[in-house]
Design an enzyme around this catalytic site. Structure first.
Site, PDB file in Angstrom:
ATOM      1  N   ARG A 131      34.979  49.871  48.948  1.00 29.56           N
ATOM      2  CA  ARG A 131      33.550  49.616  49.200  1.00 29.56           C
ATOM      3  C   ARG A 131      33.109  50.174  50.545  1.00 29.56           C
ATOM      4  O   ARG A 131      33.897  50.193  51.508  1.00 29.56           O
ATOM      5  CB  ARG A 131      33.287  48.101  49.150  1.00 29.56           C
ATOM      6  CG  ARG A 131      33.447  47.527  47.748  1.00 29.56           C
ATOM      7  CD  ARG A 131      33.347  46.009  47.742  1.00 29.56           C
ATOM      8  NE  ARG A 131      33.288  45.503  46.376  1.00 29.56           N
ATOM      9  CZ  ARG A 131      34.360  45.233  45.639  1.00 29.56           C
ATOM     10  NH1 ARG A 131      35.568  45.433  46.137  1.00 29.56           N
ATOM     11  NH2 ARG A 131      34.240  44.779  44.399  1.00 29.56           N
ATOM     12  N   HIS A 180      33.656  52.507  44.943  1.00 31.87           N
ATOM     13  CA  HIS A 180      34.464  53.444  44.149  1.00 31.87           C
ATOM     14  C   HIS A 180      33.711  54.726  43.769  1.00 31.87           C
ATOM     15  O   HIS A 180      33.804  55.187  42.621  1.00 31.87           O
ATOM     16  CB  HIS A 180      34.956  52.762  42.880  1.00 31.87           C
ATOM     17  CG  HIS A 180      36.036  51.760  43.103  1.00 31.87           C
ATOM     18  ND1 HIS A 180      36.786  51.675  44.250  1.00 31.87           N
ATOM     19  CD2 HIS A 180      36.502  50.763  42.295  1.00 31.87           C
ATOM     20  CE1 HIS A 180      37.664  50.698  44.152  1.00 31.87           C
ATOM     21  NE2 HIS A 180      37.513  50.108  42.978  1.00 31.87           N
ATOM     22  N   HIS A 234      43.510  54.070  39.894  1.00 31.22           N
ATOM     23  CA  HIS A 234      43.184  52.674  39.597  1.00 31.22           C
ATOM     24  C   HIS A 234      43.878  52.172  38.327  1.00 31.22           C
ATOM     25  O   HIS A 234      43.324  51.373  37.560  1.00 31.22           O
ATOM     26  CB  HIS A 234      41.660  52.517  39.445  1.00 31.22           C
ATOM     27  CG  HIS A 234      41.148  51.172  39.825  1.00 31.22           C
ATOM     28  ND1 HIS A 234      41.401  50.041  39.099  1.00 31.22           N
ATOM     29  CD2 HIS A 234      40.399  50.755  40.869  1.00 31.22           C
ATOM     30  CE1 HIS A 234      40.825  49.008  39.655  1.00 31.22           C
ATOM     31  NE2 HIS A 234      40.210  49.407  40.732  1.00 31.22           N
ATOM     32  N   THR A 235      45.112  52.626  38.103  1.00 26.11           N
ATOM     33  CA  THR A 235      45.873  52.156  36.934  1.00 26.11           C
ATOM     34  C   THR A 235      46.279  50.704  37.117  1.00 26.11           C
ATOM     35  O   THR A 235      46.662  50.294  38.204  1.00 26.11           O
ATOM     36  CB  THR A 235      47.116  53.053  36.737  1.00 26.11           C
ATOM     37  OG1 THR A 235      46.672  54.351  36.323  1.00 26.11           O
ATOM     38  CG2 THR A 235      48.060  52.485  35.684  1.00 26.11           C
ATOM     39  N   TYR A 236      46.164  49.934  36.027  1.00 26.75           N
ATOM     40  CA  TYR A 236      46.622  48.539  36.005  1.00 26.75           C
ATOM     41  C   TYR A 236      48.008  48.535  35.369  1.00 26.75           C
ATOM     42  O   TYR A 236      48.150  48.969  34.211  1.00 26.75           O
ATOM     43  CB  TYR A 236      45.703  47.672  35.154  1.00 26.75           C
ATOM     44  CG  TYR A 236      44.317  47.441  35.696  1.00 26.75           C
ATOM     45  CD1 TYR A 236      43.376  48.461  35.751  1.00 26.75           C
ATOM     46  CD2 TYR A 236      43.923  46.178  36.145  1.00 26.75           C
ATOM     47  CE1 TYR A 236      42.087  48.235  36.230  1.00 26.75           C
ATOM     48  CE2 TYR A 236      42.638  45.949  36.625  1.00 26.75           C
ATOM     49  CZ  TYR A 236      41.737  46.983  36.668  1.00 26.75           C
ATOM     50  OH  TYR A 236      40.463  46.742  37.145  1.00 26.75           O
ATOM     51  N   ASP A 273      42.752  40.940  46.106  1.00 24.77           N
ATOM     52  CA  ASP A 273      41.849  42.071  45.953  1.00 24.77           C
ATOM     53  C   ASP A 273      41.766  42.699  47.339  1.00 24.77           C
ATOM     54  O   ASP A 273      40.720  43.172  47.757  1.00 24.77           O
ATOM     55  CB  ASP A 273      40.468  41.577  45.489  1.00 24.77           C
ATOM     56  CG  ASP A 273      39.636  42.706  44.909  1.00 24.77           C
ATOM     57  OD1 ASP A 273      38.603  42.422  44.273  1.00 24.77           O
ATOM     58  OD2 ASP A 273      40.012  43.885  45.099  1.00 24.77           O
ATOM     59  N   GLU A 310      46.526  50.212  44.673  1.00 25.52           N
ATOM     60  CA  GLU A 310      45.649  51.352  44.988  1.00 25.52           C
ATOM     61  C   GLU A 310      45.938  51.887  46.396  1.00 25.52           C
ATOM     62  O   GLU A 310      45.325  51.464  47.375  1.00 25.52           O
ATOM     63  CB  GLU A 310      44.187  50.925  44.862  1.00 25.52           C
ATOM     64  CG  GLU A 310      43.825  50.336  43.498  1.00 25.52           C
ATOM     65  CD  GLU A 310      42.520  49.565  43.529  1.00 25.52           C
ATOM     66  OE1 GLU A 310      41.526  50.090  44.061  1.00 25.52           O
ATOM     67  OE2 GLU A 310      42.503  48.419  43.030  1.00 25.52           O
TER      68      GLU A 310
END
Ligand code: G6D
Length: 349
Positions: free
Chosen positions: A80, A105, A179-181, A252, A313
């Site tokens: 952000r 992003h 941004h892979t989970y 986060d 990330e």
């Protein structure tokens, strides 16, 4: 090594291609030229069973909105930027405000929504795809024309290496991530709460109510952010710590890494035996435990819900443009931006 490419669909007449990379041991990575999105990583469990360890939408059309940014490369700036503006070289720049007046992003049409030029390659010991894109001056409010290259390389050590390169004709903020989970249970059999996370990080960045770093750099000692000995994610999300509660019971948060390319981040799932080691040259990593994954989206054959995946990330520290004591995220005109993150998949018995 094997490389297969197939057209999935078209957007405004432009083909959307899926590239499947396979090494000689059976590990496979599938990615799209749309957003450089990773849709599948097949790796073995302790019984040699190959299963997918990343979250992915069931239908391609879901990627056209992609609120969770599943699998995508994020840019020009990951994270952000407060009030969607910044000062640079005596000028104020206004970015697209896509979240509560802040820029998240890369804005409305960030790199996750770009159709990248793509070229596969296959050599004796590695296979991959090189994605490229020109981000033009003024895109989402950023200065300068930036030529970007993102390369995914799979080798026979079960390593997926993501390397980012860019060059700009004007100074501009710039930091990319993926941004892979991840969910090491395999085919999302379970959520991530039984996973264990270990990280060589002494400091983290507390967030404000808009999930933007306050500027404080805090020692992890005595907090639920101390991952130096490893923690089960269930223990983290059950913490009453205000920072854990702030973001919806989880992480986060940006962490500052103590070291690089030194097994600094290790994610482990005891039941499957799968281990993911993440190594990077980036200053930090935002760990996101999927607290805000929207409910009811169809992914991996399920209805989505929180804690289905964890993002690691690797990137510059978020909102660095407003914190001079953070390492700079400004890419100087003519300077080469170069960043590498390696994901190594192993099995522990
Ligand atoms: C939420 O706050 C989180 C972000 O960090 C994450 O990247 C996004 O969801 C997908 O906004």
């Amino acid at each position: 090594m094997k490389l297969v490419q197939e057209q999935r669909t078209k957007i405004n007449g432009q083909p959307i291609i899926a590239f499947t990379l396979a090494n000689d041991h059976g590990m496979e990575v599938t990615c799209l030229n749309y957003g450089c999105i990773i849709t599948s990583i097949l790796v073995p469990d302790k019984n040699g069973k190959y299963e997918n360890v990343v979250l992915a939408f069931d239908d391609f059309s879901s990627y056209l909105t992609n609120r969770p940014y599943l699998g995508a490369v994020i840019g020009r700036v990951a994270g952000r930027i407060k009030n969607s503006c910044f000062e640079l070289n005596g000028k104020t720049y206004r970015l697209y405000a896509n979240e509560n007046g802040n820029h998240l992003h890369g804005g409305k049409k960030g790199f996750h929504h770009i159709i990248w030029q793509a070229a596969g390659f296959s050599k004796k010991e590695e296979v991959g795809v090189c994605f490229s894109h020109r981000s033009v001056d003024g895109e989402e409010g950023y200065p300068g024309n930036v030529d970007v290259q993102v390369t995914y390389t799979l080798n026979n050590e079960n390593e997926l290496i993501i390397s980012y390169q860019a060059i700009s004709d004007e100074d501009t903020p710039f930091t990319l991530t993926n941004h892979t989970y991840f969910n090491l249970s395999g085919n999302v059999k379970k959520d991530i709460l039984q996973h264990e996370l270990k990280m060589k990080s002494d400091r983290f960045l507390p967030l404000d109510h808009e999930f933007i770093p306050t500027g404080e750099i805090k020692d992890v000692t005595g907090t639920p952010f101390d991952l130096r000995q490893g923690k089960k994610l269930r223990e983290v999300i059950e913490s009453t710590d205000p920072q854990i509660r702030l973001v919806g019971q989880g992480y986060d948060h940006p962490f500052i890494l103590n070291t690089h390319h030194d097994e600094e981040i290790v994610l482990f799932d005891r039941e499957s035996g799968r281990t993911l080691v993440v190594e990077t040259d980036e200053v930090g990593v935002v760990v996101y435990t999927g607290n805000q994954i929207p409910h009811g989206e169809k992914m991996n054959g399920l209805q989505s819900r929180k804690y289905l995946g964890i993002c690691l990330e690797t990137q510059a520290l978020p909102d660095a443009v407003h914190h001079p004591h953070f390492p700079s995220c400004i890419l100087q005109a003519g300077q080469l931006y170069s960043s590498t993150t390696k994901y190594t998949f192993r099995v522990s018995y």
